[in-house]
Scaffold this motif. Structure first.
Motif, PDB file in Angstrom:
ATOM      1  N   THR A  11      -5.777  -6.566  -1.770  1.00 42.22           N
ATOM      2  CA  THR A  11      -5.225  -7.860  -2.530  1.00 42.22           C
ATOM      3  C   THR A  11      -5.440  -8.380  -3.538  1.00 42.22           C
TER       4      THR A  11
ATOM      5  N   GLU B 163      -2.218 -14.190 -10.584  1.00 38.27           N
ATOM      6  CA  GLU B 163      -2.268 -14.164  -9.184  1.00 38.27           C
ATOM      7  C   GLU B 163      -1.557 -14.872  -8.693  1.00 38.27           C
TER       8      GLU B 163
ATOM      9  N   LEU C 115       2.821  -3.427  -9.265  1.00 35.07           N
ATOM     10  CA  LEU C 115       3.026  -4.370  -9.900  1.00 35.07           C
ATOM     11  C   LEU C 115       2.207  -4.549 -10.348  1.00 35.07           C
ATOM     12  N   ALA C 116       2.294  -5.145 -11.889  1.00 38.70           N
ATOM     13  CA  ALA C 116       0.839  -5.820 -12.051  1.00 38.70           C
ATOM     14  C   ALA C 116       1.449  -7.416 -13.298  1.00 38.70           C
ATOM     15  N   VAL C 117       0.270  -8.507 -13.335  1.00 38.90           N
ATOM     16  CA  VAL C 117       0.730  -9.503 -13.371  1.00 38.90           C
ATOM     17  C   VAL C 117       0.284 -10.072 -14.971  1.00 38.90           C
TER      18      VAL C 117
ATOM     19  N   PRO D 214       4.754  -3.628  -4.746  1.00 36.57           N
ATOM     20  CA  PRO D 214       4.045  -4.165  -4.600  1.00 36.57           C
ATOM     21  C   PRO D 214       2.203  -3.267  -5.738  1.00 36.57           C
TER      22      PRO D 214
ATOM     23  N   ARG E  24       1.552 -13.170  -8.470  1.00 36.87           N
ATOM     24  CA  ARG E  24       1.393 -11.852  -7.591  1.00 36.87           C
ATOM     25  C   ARG E  24       0.760 -11.601  -6.262  1.00 36.87           C
ATOM     26  N   GLU E  25       0.367 -12.991  -5.776  1.00 40.65           N
ATOM     27  CA  GLU E  25       0.488 -12.650  -4.346  1.00 40.65           C
ATOM     28  C   GLU E  25       1.995 -12.997  -3.199  1.00 40.65           C
TER      29      GLU E  25
ATOM     30  N   LEU F 287       4.617 -11.955  -4.920  1.00 41.89           N
ATOM     31  CA  LEU F 287       5.230 -10.185  -5.151  1.00 41.89           C
ATOM     32  C   LEU F 287       4.577  -9.750  -3.403  1.00 41.89           C
ATOM     33  N   LEU F 288       3.134  -9.933  -3.675  1.00 35.85           N
ATOM     34  CA  LEU F 288       3.246  -8.805  -2.776  1.00 35.85           C
ATOM     35  C   LEU F 288       3.683  -9.610  -1.163  1.00 35.85           C
TER      36      LEU F 288
ATOM     37  N   ILE G  35       6.024  -9.194 -15.226  1.00 32.27           N
ATOM     38  CA  ILE G  35       5.425  -8.810 -14.292  1.00 32.27           C
ATOM     39  C   ILE G  35       6.074  -6.752 -15.147  1.00 32.27           C
TER      40      ILE G  35
END
Length: 299
Positions: free
Chosen positions: A41, A195, A213-215, A210, A198-199, A201-202, A233
């Motif tokens: 993560t 972040e 993916l980058a944010v 996930p 992204r959390e 999304l995970l 995203i």
């Protein structure tokens, strides 16, 4: 502040999914790093600041050191962890109570090569059954390396953390604080928004999606009473874009709402997040893309 006030950097390292981020958040007393049940993560080194009357402890949460470096992203994550170790006054090597894997040996090798004083932090001690099995495990750990201390803790239950911080502070050099006394991290609001998205999304997505993916926060504007953020995203393939958006936009809406609510809880301000899903093929193997997303890719 005492005359023998101590300040120093503490690299928190370990294999993926041993609870490093949960530990740093618990030690600082605030959510600095995102946390999910998924391995890897954490992608960046993230500073968490704990200031006491006798010391300022600068915890550096690191990506899990992993042996499989499949792409440039994996290599950048390992580099972030190694750089944190090299710049530290003390290392906290985190392992999972009752478990020692080959990946732990890999981390131990990195720590040994650095030659820095190391505390072995045995996390998730509450999960050991029966409890009598914990002592033999600690004895086995002691035989694996030269540690300046071995401390069993439960980061999730805030158990034995005072003992850990007391011991860690004793190994730091004498010196004034390096950050404001009320600081909790050196990371920007933009970083923490990205972040948090992204959390969520995970937590919302399944299987491998996930990890592709980058944010990125494209725009941030702080107005009286509200924070406005334009968030991109980035997916590494077209097939993932539809999964992230979801039927009728439901998935991305849920992700945005969950991120907004937690950001409002953390910062005490209203947030408005405008989210877009875009495709940047094979970004995890692109030095240019990784630099755009805040990673160091040099040798």
């Amino acid at each position: 502040m005492t005359e023998d006030f101590r300040t120093g950097f503490i690299a928190v390292v370990g294999r993926p999914n041993v609870g490093k981020s949960t530990l740093v958040n618990a030690l600082v007393g605030r959510k600095i790093s995102i946390v999910t049940p998924r391995a890897q993560t954490t992608r960046h080194a993230i500073l968490g600041v704990l200031t006491r009357t006798d010391a300022q402890l600068l915890f550096v949460d690191t990506p899990g050191l992993h042996t499989r470096q499949r792409n440039m992203l994996n290599k950048a994550m390992n580099k972030a962890a190694d750089s944190a170790i090299a710049g530290a006054d003390l290392v906290m090597f985190v392992v999972e109570a009752g478990v020692w894997r080959s990946a732990d040996n890999y981390v131990l090798e990195h720590v040994r090569n650095a030659g820095i004083a190391t505390l072995l932090v045995v996390n998730k001690m509450d999960s050991v059954r029966p409890k009598s099995a914990l002592l033999p495990y600690l004895e086995q750990c002691a035989a694996k390396g030269e540690f300046c201390g071995i401390i069993p803790v439960s980061a999730a239950r805030i158990d034995n953390l005072d003992r850990l911080t007391d011991l860690a502070a004793s190994f730091l050099p004498v010196g004034p604080p390096l950050y404001p006394l009320d600081a909790s991290t050196n990371r920007s609001m933009e970083f923490r928004i990205a972040e948090m998205v992204r959390e969520k999304l995970l937590l919302a997505l399944r299987q491998e999606v996930p990890y592709g993916l980058a944010v990125e926060v494209l725009m941030l504007e702080q107005k009286p009473g509200v924070v406005l953020a334009d968030v991109a995203i980035w997916a590494d393939r077209d097939s993932h874009k539809g999964i992230v958006v979801g039927k009728g936009g439901e998935t991305i809406k849920q992700v945005g709402t969950a991120a907004r609510l937690e950001l409002e809880s953390i910062f005490g301000e209203k947030f408005y997040l405008e989210t877009h899903v875009k495709v940047k093929s094979n970004w995890a193997d692109s030095a240019r893309a990784l630099q755009q997303f805040g990673f160091e890719t040099g040798a």
